[in-house]
Every structure is written in C-alpha cells, then in structure tokens.
Design an enzyme around this catalytic site. Sequence first.
Site: not given
Length: 419
Positions: A390, A394
């Site tokens: 992450h 995204d």
Amino acid sequence: MADIKAPVFPESVADGTIVEWHVTEGQQVNRDDLLAEIETDKVVLEVVAPDDGVVTKIVKQVDDTVLSDELIAEFEAGASGSADAGSSSNDAPAVNPDQPAAPVQAKQSTDGGEPVQATDKKDEADHKDQSPAVRKAAKESGVDPKNVEGSGRGGRVTKTDMSNPTLKADSSIKSDSGRPVAESTGERTEKRVPMTRLRKRVAERLLSATQETAMLTTFNEVNMKPLMDMRTKYKDQFEKRHGVRLGFMSLFVKAATEALKRYPAVNASLDGDDIVYHGFYDIGVAVSSDRGLVVPVLRDTDRMSMADVEAKIRELGGKAQEGKLGLDEMTGGTFTISNGGVFGSLMSTPILNPPQTAILGMHAINDRPMAVNGEVKILPMMYLALSYDHRMIDGKEAVQFLVTLKDLVEDPTMLLLDL
C-alpha cells in the site's frame, strides 16, 4: 592437473553448502558426469566433470560452506582410475538381505568410501548401500533408512524419502539408537530435522515481507464457466496443434499481463526510496517442490502465446520438482501468481515477493449459487486475491487491476480483440 571450482554465484547469493558428492577420490568419470551438488539460498547447483578423467582429491566435504568460484576438488584430465570405486550411490545395486553373505574379504564400499571388510551383518550392508545424503539425513533425524519406504530404483531410499519418511508397516521398526520409531500401539513420535538453506531463505523473505511492507489484500470472485467452456471446446485441437495441454494458468498469465499494462504500478518494484516502473512483463509462477517454495519466472509474457506459456510452465515446473532450476530462471520477476487452488485452498492472502509490489492468488473452483439477471444459478466460481504494498499502490488501482483481470477471464474474447 585441473581445478574443480564452485559455480560463480550472482551478487544476491553469498555462498553455498555442499550437500552431496556423487564421486570419490580416485574415481574415473566422463565429461559432464555429475560430481557434486551445492545448495544455495535459492537453488541447488550441479557441478559436472569438465572432461574425461579422474577426481584426484576432494577438497570440500559434505556440509562445508563454499564461496563463489572456490576450489572444491582437483581433477586430472585423461587419467585412468577405478570405475567403481566411487560409483554414484544412486546407481549402486541394492543389497539383498536374503542372499547368503559373501566370504570375509577386503572390498570397496558401494558409496565410494575407503575399503571395508565385508561381513555377514545385514544392517552394515544396508547402511553402506545408502548415499551420503541419505546417511546424513538418517543421522540428523535418527530414522534408519532401512525402515523407510524407498521411491528410488529398486526400492532404494532417496534423500527426498528421508525428508518426509513413510515408515514401513512393521511395528518392530527401530531407529539407529534402538528406540522404536513407530509403534502400532500409538506411541507419540517426533523427529528433529534442520531446515535446508532454501527453506531458511524462504522463511526469512516471508518474514521480511510481512514486517517491512504495508501489505494489504483485496478480493474478488470470477465466474470460471466461460473459460471452462472454452477449454472444453478447444483443448483437443490445442494439444494437437501445439503439443501441450491447455490449462487455466496460461489465460490467467495473459490476462494478468494485459491488466499490468493498464496499471503500471502493480508491475513496479521498490528500490530504496525509488519506484522502478518496468517496461517489460516477467511473471513468476510459484511452484511447490520437495526443497521448498520456488518461483520460476516467465520472461516477456506480453510476447508469448498461450501455447508458449503452457510449454514454459511445464518445463519450469519439471525443473523445480527435480531441483534443476537455474538462478537465472528464478530472478528478476516483476509480478507473481500463486495458485493455491491446486491444493484445495478456497481463499488466502498471499505474501508479497519483494521487491515486487503485488502478487495474485488463485484458488479452488467450486460450484456456488449466484444471482444472474434476477435468477439463482449454480456456477463454478473462484476467489481471486491481490496482495499489494500500500506504500506505492493505492486501493483504487489494486481494485481496478483485479476487476480488469476478472473481466478478461470471464470473457476471454476481450483478449483477442484487445478490448
């Protein structure tokens, strides 16, 4: 006189360990005969004879650590020696315990050691018939090889058999120490076996991935019926034309490649504080082998046909099971696919393969009731899981990548029409 050296290791591999010698000092060998096996953090490398000749001296023994290009043995090309002094333990004839013992006389041991005195002791003969790797595993585990079901030629016990032994159905079986290994009365047994270098490296990398990345997993489900129908319709023609069977993995590889083109961050990697966007598609396919989890890489999948993918997966899978993958076949991937469905896994969260930033998990195909246009239908469904870092991907990109993959699998025609 010539030197036998360890292979030149890549920068990512510091050293290796000699796990087995297939010859002994004074043994005559032919060019390209297997001499030794060296296990590194990633693969097992083979050392072969450079020419016809004799191995005059073994410098590094089993369990010794060797560096890149380090001397491990001395070799004399064109020399003559004993053809059976150190004949490969894999080719040594099995001992028949029912055959009458030979008269006591000096003879060469079948594993290529120093001359020993032949005796009428069955146990001694049985042990001498085992390869060095098998005897080493027996010493570490306390399990007598003669109590293990062998999968080798003539029922011989191999190193793989010792790593996960199936004991013979005999309640009186004893270990080398005399203690029962397995009892029909239900005695609780255990064994302690050191991790191989490969298993240790896998453990380190998996632990590092969970501790040093912001790993998150997103899920989706895919209707496998269109793909299964296509496979049923064309599998015979495909195999006849290309000489390989049509599986599901090739279409998933091609669909993943197309999705990676649309979402480059999923095909990227991290190098310190830099994000490296790759303009090529090298997809690793996780394979479970006797030595541990390995990930051979398919290069330039955007240039491969489905037949090319199927053939390459078959080739690399076979090498993985035989422990013959080269380092160049396991490094440099940009994305990984792991198929736990072949073992029956319904759902999982695959762990990243750093420095890659994403990995796709495939799972078992099960019939489930689904709502289709207001009606309930039973369809073959598969859960897909995308684990990603992450820090650089995204949630929106991850979900869109997985949805794109789902759409391409559910309608394979989109791949052909480039939609």
